[in-house]
Design a protein around this motif. Sequence first.
Motif, short mmCIF file in Angstrom:
data_model
loop_
_atom_site.label_atom_id
_atom_site.label_comp_id
_atom_site.label_asym_id
_atom_site.label_seq_id
_atom_site.Cartn_x
_atom_site.Cartn_y
_atom_site.Cartn_z
N GLN A 206 0.83 -1.21 0.00
CA GLN A 206 0.00 0.00 0.00
C GLN A 206 0.87 1.26 0.00
O GLN A 206 0.57 2.24 -0.69
N ALA A 207 1.95 1.21 0.78
CA ALA A 207 2.86 2.36 0.82
C ALA A 207 3.52 2.56 -0.54
O ALA A 207 3.61 3.69 -1.05
N ALA A 208 3.96 1.45 -1.16
CA ALA A 208 4.65 1.53 -2.45
C ALA A 208 3.74 2.10 -3.53
O ALA A 208 4.19 2.88 -4.39
N LYS A 209 2.47 1.74 -3.51
CA LYS A 209 1.50 2.24 -4.50
C LYS A 209 1.39 3.76 -4.40
O LYS A 209 1.44 4.47 -5.40
N SER A 266 9.74 11.37 -3.63
CA SER A 266 8.69 10.65 -2.92
C SER A 266 9.35 9.44 -2.26
O SER A 266 9.88 8.56 -2.95
N HIS A 267 9.36 9.44 -0.93
CA HIS A 267 10.14 8.43 -0.18
C HIS A 267 9.23 7.38 0.46
O HIS A 267 8.19 7.74 1.03
N CYS A 268 9.67 6.15 0.40
CA CYS A 268 9.10 5.13 1.27
C CYS A 268 10.04 5.03 2.47
O CYS A 268 11.22 4.72 2.31
N LEU A 269 9.51 5.32 3.65
CA LEU A 269 10.35 5.31 4.86
C LEU A 269 10.43 3.92 5.47
O LEU A 269 11.15 3.71 6.44
N GLY A 270 9.64 2.99 4.91
CA GLY A 270 9.60 1.64 5.48
C GLY A 270 9.01 1.69 6.88
O GLY A 270 8.08 2.45 7.16
N GLN A 271 9.59 0.88 7.78
CA GLN A 271 9.14 0.87 9.18
C GLN A 271 10.18 1.52 10.09
O GLN A 271 10.06 1.46 11.32
N ASN A 272 11.18 2.16 9.48
CA ASN A 272 12.27 2.74 10.27
C ASN A 272 11.76 3.77 11.28
O ASN A 272 12.14 3.78 12.44
N PHE A 273 10.92 4.68 10.79
CA PHE A 273 10.45 5.76 11.67
C PHE A 273 9.36 5.26 12.63
O PHE A 273 9.26 5.74 13.75
#
Length: 546
Positions: A206-209, A266-273
């Motif tokens: 969903q984040a990647a989309k 446009s960044h995907c931060l993943g689960q890091n934050f």
Amino acid sequence: MTDTKDQSKAQKKAEKQTKQAKQTTVPVVGGKKTDDIIGITVKKSENFSQWYQEVVLKAELIEYYTEISGFFIMRPATMYIWNTIRKWFQERIEAMGVEETSFPMFLSQKSLEKEKAHVEGFAPELAWVTKAGEKDLDVPVAVRPTSEAVMYPYYAKWIRSHRDLPFRLNQWNSVVRWEAKQTTPFLRAREFLWQEGHTAHLTEEQAAKEVLEILELYAGIYEQLLAVPVVRGRKTEAEKFAGGYYTTTVEGYIPSNGRGIQGATSHCLGQNFSKMFDITVEDPNEKGKHLYVWQNSWGLSTRVIGVMVMIHGDDKGLVLPPRIAKIQSILIPVGLTAKMTAEEKEAHLKKLDEILDILKKAGVRAESDLRDGYTPAWKFNDWELKGVPLRIEFGPKDAAKDVVSYARRDTGEKGTIPIAELTTKVPEMLETIQQDMYNRAEKAFREHRLQITNWDEVVPALDAKNLVIIPHCLVPECEEQIKEMTKGRSDESPDTPEGQKAPSMGMKSLCIPFEQPEGIVKGETKCLNPQCSRFAEAWCMFGRSY
């Protein structure tokens, strides 16, 4: 005492820059006024840097803020462009379910410490507030360089369930990054306007989309509004957003100096934050289990305006694409002589008003220039400097034929249009200008994006103002090595004119284009760096850049 000295130095520097850009003048052809028009005094091809500074100042896009060096005043012409972009983007992100918010501009030391890896890159540029009045603050606060640390503690508070996802907020604000390098209007300033979106999702998919949906909107701003072509791609690990999972980008190209320029990211931060700030939801598929959310952040700044100026401007000044021009067509009366009676002049200006009304009713943003004491030639120069896409002239000879005369700002092409056809012909011509501007810029970018498989061709290609697409291993150490290997040029004469000098910096990776050429065989094709023994992972676009 030191603070006062530094402030005085900064003020003098800013005043000097303003004076240099303003003081030269160009005479008006056929002008009756004693003063000269303030015009562009250097050729774009000969001194690009000075040309750019003059255009943004004299076209009334910015003014230097002489109180403190590195800050610029955005004038109404700039704000019109920015607000057009804002409206276009806002409508589209609202349709995606993004809501608007506004967070405070200050962040605490505590929040900063939480995201050390991310903030490290910004640390030298942080501006700190240490006093309130005469009293020292117990805890100094920083002015935001970006808002992750300001916003995410509240995401942890507000996001409680998977039903709260996706959680999408965007804010339009200014941020401060106390640049140590020389500042340049729009491109590098200590304070700039931008939008920053921050969203949370249940899954990586969903984040990647969303990352790609937003990137496509950024490409739309450049291509559809600003007539600027961009390459869509992904940043390498070395160039991605600090603390993020991966970064996607739109990259532009400045033909005058052959440099690449990052357009928006446009960044995907993943689960890091979400792990740093403990932003979790209960797993909808397993009761009692908690999941860290997937986050994105995305931003676009007023840099877009600088990119547009550099690509489209010419030796006469600004050239604006019609879709973002506050005035799309300027109507100028010509041929009004001393021999004409007051009644004849009045009748002519009345007809001019009728033409203006016709244009406005056709949806054209049009104005008429009825300023006294200025010749038509002076007015032509003035509006050319300000980049108005279409000039319409109306004189007694035009009136006799029921036509208007026109001149296109982008090409200088001239002709006539029957008054009866204005409502269709002018809007059509504005769209043609928009498309032609894009096509010319796109052709220049395409012709200066070279696919190279021989290392010896790389530096000559850069020196000929090209970007290069090469097979690369994508390893950060190799990128750093390439940057060092492509620095400078030893054969350049000190007498070479400023605008013809090759940039001295080495090339860096701009992006891994989504559209990959054929030719890389995994496990066979070598990285193009002759000092690297690894295999190539992808075609990567490199260039000297801003």
